[in-house]
Scaffold this motif. Structure first.
Motif, PDB file in Angstrom:
ATOM      1  N   THR A  87       0.737  -1.116  -0.263  1.00  0.00           N
ATOM      2  CA  THR A  87      -0.141  -0.112  -0.101  1.00  0.00           C
ATOM      3  C   THR A  87       0.988   1.027   0.044  1.00  0.00           C
ATOM      4  OG1 THR A  87      -1.453   1.155   1.389  1.00  0.00           O
ATOM      5  CG2 THR A  87      -0.468  -0.503   2.489  1.00  0.00           C
ATOM      6  N   ALA A  88       0.763   1.726  -1.144  1.00  0.00           N
ATOM      7  CA  ALA A  88       1.976   2.933  -1.504  1.00  0.00           C
ATOM      8  C   ALA A  88       1.381   4.411  -1.629  1.00  0.00           C
ATOM      9  CB  ALA A  88       2.770   2.449  -2.503  1.00  0.00           C
ATOM     10  N   GLY A  89       1.904   5.300  -1.079  1.00  0.00           N
ATOM     11  CA  GLY A  89       1.266   6.596  -1.223  1.00  0.00           C
ATOM     12  C   GLY A  89       2.003   7.700  -0.282  1.00  0.00           C
ATOM     13  N   THR A  90       1.137   8.745  -0.114  1.00  0.00           N
ATOM     14  CA  THR A  90       1.750   9.798   0.557  1.00  0.00           C
ATOM     15  C   THR A  90       1.150   9.870   1.874  1.00  0.00           C
ATOM     16  OG1 THR A  90       0.341  11.441  -0.428  1.00  0.00           O
ATOM     17  CG2 THR A  90       2.346  11.328  -1.372  1.00  0.00           C
ATOM     18  N   ALA A  91       1.572  10.765   3.002  1.00  0.00           N
ATOM     19  CA  ALA A  91       1.211  10.567   4.142  1.00  0.00           C
ATOM     20  C   ALA A  91       1.809  11.992   4.932  1.00  0.00           C
ATOM     21  CB  ALA A  91       1.646   9.332   4.964  1.00  0.00           C
ATOM     22  N   GLY A  92       1.152  12.002   6.127  1.00  0.00           N
ATOM     23  CA  GLY A  92       1.625  12.769   7.146  1.00  0.00           C
ATOM     24  C   GLY A  92       2.612  12.405   8.168  1.00  0.00           C
ATOM     25  N   GLY A  93       3.520  13.458   8.623  1.00  0.00           N
ATOM     26  CA  GLY A  93       4.500  12.632   9.850  1.00  0.00           C
ATOM     27  C   GLY A  93       4.430  13.652  10.837  1.00  0.00           C
ATOM     28  N   ILE A 101       9.830  16.217   5.832  1.00  0.00           N
ATOM     29  CA  ILE A 101       9.173  16.263   4.568  1.00  0.00           C
ATOM     30  C   ILE A 101       9.995  15.338   3.477  1.00  0.00           C
ATOM     31  CG2 ILE A 101       8.416  17.311   2.617  1.00  0.00           C
ATOM     32  CD1 ILE A 101       6.847  18.105   5.164  1.00  0.00           C
ATOM     33  N   GLY A 102       9.500  14.372   2.827  1.00  0.00           N
ATOM     34  CA  GLY A 102      10.178  13.761   1.655  1.00  0.00           C
ATOM     35  C   GLY A 102      10.843  12.192   2.297  1.00  0.00           C
ATOM     36  N   ASP A 103      10.756  12.119   3.422  1.00  0.00           N
ATOM     37  CA  ASP A 103      11.072  10.681   4.090  1.00  0.00           C
ATOM     38  C   ASP A 103      10.011   9.716   3.545  1.00  0.00           C
ATOM     39  OD1 ASP A 103      13.115  11.779   5.865  1.00  0.00           O
ATOM     40  OD2 ASP A 103      11.847  11.333   7.686  1.00  0.00           O
ATOM     41  N   VAL A 104      10.759   8.501   3.519  1.00  0.00           N
ATOM     42  CA  VAL A 104       9.793   7.265   3.194  1.00  0.00           C
ATOM     43  C   VAL A 104       9.830   6.236   4.351  1.00  0.00           C
ATOM     44  CG1 VAL A 104       9.487   5.455   1.411  1.00  0.00           C
ATOM     45  CG2 VAL A 104      10.217   7.719   0.719  1.00  0.00           C
ATOM     46  N   TYR A 105       8.624   5.736   4.620  1.00  0.00           N
ATOM     47  CA  TYR A 105       8.693   5.052   6.021  1.00  0.00           C
ATOM     48  C   TYR A 105       7.959   3.603   5.291  1.00  0.00           C
ATOM     49  CZ  TYR A 105       8.841   8.287   9.658  1.00  0.00           C
ATOM     50  OH  TYR A 105       9.413   9.385  10.550  1.00  0.00           O
ATOM     51  N   ALA A 197       5.437   8.075   1.943  1.00  0.00           N
ATOM     52  CA  ALA A 197       6.376   9.219   1.521  1.00  0.00           C
ATOM     53  C   ALA A 197       5.496  10.446   2.202  1.00  0.00           C
ATOM     54  CB  ALA A 197       6.534   9.605   0.039  1.00  0.00           C
ATOM     55  N   ILE A 198       6.472  11.038   3.117  1.00  0.00           N
ATOM     56  CA  ILE A 198       5.628  12.280   3.789  1.00  0.00           C
ATOM     57  C   ILE A 198       5.755  13.550   2.954  1.00  0.00           C
ATOM     58  CG2 ILE A 198       6.153  13.619   6.064  1.00  0.00           C
ATOM     59  CD1 ILE A 198       5.624  10.452   6.563  1.00  0.00           C
ATOM     60  N   THR A 199       4.580  14.079   3.063  1.00  0.00           N
ATOM     61  CA  THR A 199       4.260  15.234   2.167  1.00  0.00           C
ATOM     62  C   THR A 199       4.110  16.500   3.244  1.00  0.00           C
ATOM     63  OG1 THR A 199       2.017  14.754   2.356  1.00  0.00           O
ATOM     64  CG2 THR A 199       3.151  14.554   0.250  1.00  0.00           C
ATOM     65  N   ASP A 200       4.009  16.114   4.610  1.00  0.00           N
ATOM     66  CA  ASP A 200       3.503  16.998   5.439  1.00  0.00           C
ATOM     67  C   ASP A 200       3.816  16.685   6.830  1.00  0.00           C
ATOM     68  OD1 ASP A 200       0.633  16.211   6.533  1.00  0.00           O
ATOM     69  OD2 ASP A 200       0.750  15.691   4.562  1.00  0.00           O
ATOM     70  N   LEU A 201       4.104  17.835   7.596  1.00  0.00           N
ATOM     71  CA  LEU A 201       4.494  17.525   9.173  1.00  0.00           C
ATOM     72  C   LEU A 201       3.142  18.004   9.923  1.00  0.00           C
ATOM     73  CD1 LEU A 201       7.959  18.661   9.425  1.00  0.00           C
ATOM     74  CD2 LEU A 201       7.135  16.398   9.458  1.00  0.00           C
ATOM     75  N   VAL A 202       2.336  17.157  10.449  1.00  0.00           N
ATOM     76  CA  VAL A 202       1.190  17.306  11.439  1.00  0.00           C
ATOM     77  C   VAL A 202       1.636  18.291  12.468  1.00  0.00           C
ATOM     78  CG1 VAL A 202      -0.720  16.200  12.577  1.00  0.00           C
ATOM     79  CG2 VAL A 202       0.499  14.931  10.886  1.00  0.00           C
ATOM     80  N   GLN A 213       0.370  20.299  -0.871  1.00  0.00           N
ATOM     81  CA  GLN A 213       0.133  20.578  -2.427  1.00  0.00           C
ATOM     82  C   GLN A 213       1.709  21.016  -2.682  1.00  0.00           C
ATOM     83  OE1 GLN A 213      -3.166  23.149  -2.042  1.00  0.00           O
ATOM     84  NE2 GLN A 213      -4.328  21.676  -3.373  1.00  0.00           N
ATOM     85  N   ALA A 214       2.229  21.634  -1.630  1.00  0.00           N
ATOM     86  CA  ALA A 214       3.551  22.220  -1.933  1.00  0.00           C
ATOM     87  C   ALA A 214       4.877  21.052  -2.098  1.00  0.00           C
ATOM     88  CB  ALA A 214       4.084  23.117  -0.825  1.00  0.00           C
ATOM     89  N   ASN A 215       4.564  20.228  -1.547  1.00  0.00           N
ATOM     90  CA  ASN A 215       5.563  18.854  -1.347  1.00  0.00           C
ATOM     91  C   ASN A 215       5.252  17.610  -2.214  1.00  0.00           C
ATOM     92  OD1 ASN A 215       7.299  20.386   0.381  1.00  0.00           O
ATOM     93  ND2 ASN A 215       5.730  19.887   2.079  1.00  0.00           N
ATOM     94  N   LEU A 216       3.829  17.575  -2.676  1.00  0.00           N
ATOM     95  CA  LEU A 216       3.635  16.243  -3.571  1.00  0.00           C
ATOM     96  C   LEU A 216       4.328  15.974  -4.361  1.00  0.00           C
ATOM     97  CD1 LEU A 216       1.200  14.247  -3.729  1.00  0.00           C
ATOM     98  CD2 LEU A 216       0.061  15.676  -5.382  1.00  0.00           C
ATOM     99  N   ALA A 217       4.972  16.743  -5.291  1.00  0.00           N
ATOM    100  CA  ALA A 217       5.709  16.154  -6.348  1.00  0.00           C
ATOM    101  C   ALA A 217       7.156  15.704  -5.899  1.00  0.00           C
ATOM    102  CB  ALA A 217       6.046  17.542  -7.390  1.00  0.00           C
ATOM    103  N   MET A 218       7.583  16.613  -5.020  1.00  0.00           N
ATOM    104  CA  MET A 218       8.944  15.985  -4.289  1.00  0.00           C
ATOM    105  C   MET A 218       8.593  14.528  -3.918  1.00  0.00           C
ATOM    106  SD  MET A 218      10.575  15.703  -1.417  1.00  0.00           S
ATOM    107  CE  MET A 218      10.242  16.982  -0.172  1.00  0.00           C
ATOM    108  N   ALA A 219       7.673  14.361  -2.943  1.00  0.00           N
ATOM    109  CA  ALA A 219       7.493  13.430  -2.415  1.00  0.00           C
ATOM    110  C   ALA A 219       7.078  11.989  -3.005  1.00  0.00           C
ATOM    111  CB  ALA A 219       6.126  13.531  -1.258  1.00  0.00           C
ATOM    112  N   THR A 220       6.329  12.222  -4.154  1.00  0.00           N
ATOM    113  CA  THR A 220       5.895  11.117  -5.242  1.00  0.00           C
ATOM    114  C   THR A 220       7.130  10.587  -5.642  1.00  0.00           C
ATOM    115  OG1 THR A 220       5.164  12.885  -6.483  1.00  0.00           O
ATOM    116  CG2 THR A 220       3.463  11.668  -5.192  1.00  0.00           C
ATOM    117  N   ASP A 221       8.165  11.780  -6.115  1.00  0.00           N
ATOM    118  CA  ASP A 221       9.400  11.301  -6.818  1.00  0.00           C
ATOM    119  C   ASP A 221      10.139  10.272  -5.803  1.00  0.00           C
ATOM    120  OD1 ASP A 221      10.397  11.940  -9.065  1.00  0.00           O
ATOM    121  OD2 ASP A 221      12.171  12.797  -8.144  1.00  0.00           O
ATOM    122  N   ARG A 222      10.242  10.574  -4.429  1.00  0.00           N
ATOM    123  CA  ARG A 222      11.090   9.916  -3.405  1.00  0.00           C
ATOM    124  C   ARG A 222      10.178   8.564  -3.432  1.00  0.00           C
ATOM    125  NH1 ARG A 222      13.671  13.183   0.510  1.00  0.00           N
ATOM    126  NH2 ARG A 222      14.664  14.775  -0.605  1.00  0.00           N
TER     127      ARG A 222
END
Ligand code: ADE
Length: 243
Positions: A87-93, A101-105, A197-202, A213-222
């Protein structure tokens, strides 16, 4: 040995870099009336299928959150018979829990719901879900990825009742699909692992939606880097060898 991997992704923007990096091709055959989209191909010695949750025609947006994730996972497991589901995608951390931002868990424990509050004995525990994931500690160490507890709700925000459930479960990653995918993989006995991949810090003062929205492209690349690395590492291994 792992032969077929199914990657379940909610948004096109999350899936496209993965599909491009792996050179996957569209595959027909999604049951009539369902909005999901399949791309598949060979990646090293693996067969890899990426499924996305499709678009809501009324609003023109991706079918994020839990119902599409559960239905898609069922239909796609039925078609691809995977040995492992990601199950792959973006998330908050949380910065306070060491996220950037941009870490992958990778998932480091059960997949948990954090918004299903049912104050009746046994239903309370049912509500939290707690669906098992594969032990991927060795895989995470080899790839220098973080591991953490992934929790799921149908909301982008984090109201107080949800926060206290997230705290109780030691949440590191907050997103909107993993536990729904985990319910289906648990029912069907298919091993599952989250890659988020983390797009935002809660716990950052900037609005979650603005960070997302600001970090989506970078995070999806990661995310596509990480999924590619995960697939390359698991090629030739059994699920037990990911521990
Ligand atoms: N996806 C990306 N960021 C998220 C967050 N903070 N909560 C839920 N889903 C998310």
């Amino acid at each position: 040995m792992i032969g077929t991997v199914l990657v379940v992704v909610a948004m096109r923007a999350e899936a496209q870099p993965i599909v491009d990096r792996l050179g996957l091709e569209p595959v027909d055959g999604v049951p009539a009336g369902l909005p999901f989209a399949w791309h598949a191909g060979s990646v090293g010695g693996l067969q890899v299928a990426v499924t996305t949750n499709g678009i809501d025609p009324r609003h023109g947006v991706d079918n994020i959150a839990t119902q599409p994730a559960a239905l898609n996972t069922y239909v796609s497991i039925d078609r691809w018979a995977p040995d492992l589901v990601l199950t792959a995608g973006t998330a908050g951390g949380w910065a306070a829990r060491g996220a950037d931002i941009g870490d992958v868990y990778l998932s480091g424990g059960d997949l948990v719901f954090h918004d299903r509050r049912i104050g009746i004995p046994a239903f309370d525990e049912y509500g939290h879900g707690r669906y098992p994931t594969v032990d991927a500690a060795g895989l995470a160490a080899r790839l220098a990825l973080k591991t953490g507890v992934v929790t799921t709700s149908n909301s982008l925000d984090d109201p107080e009742p949800d926060r206290s459930i997230m705290r109780a479960h030691g949440a590191d990653v907050k997103e909107m699909e993993a536990a729904a995918v985990g319910w289906v993989t648990w029912l069907l006995g298919v091993p599952v692992m989250a890659v988020k991949a983390i797009t935002d810090l809660v716990d950052h003062h900037t609005e979650t939606a603005e960070q997302f929205q600001a970090n989506l492209a970078m995070a999806t690349d990661r995310l596509s880097d990480a999924v590619t690395a995960v697939l390359s590492d698991i090629d030739g291994r059994t699920v037990a060898e990911l521990a």
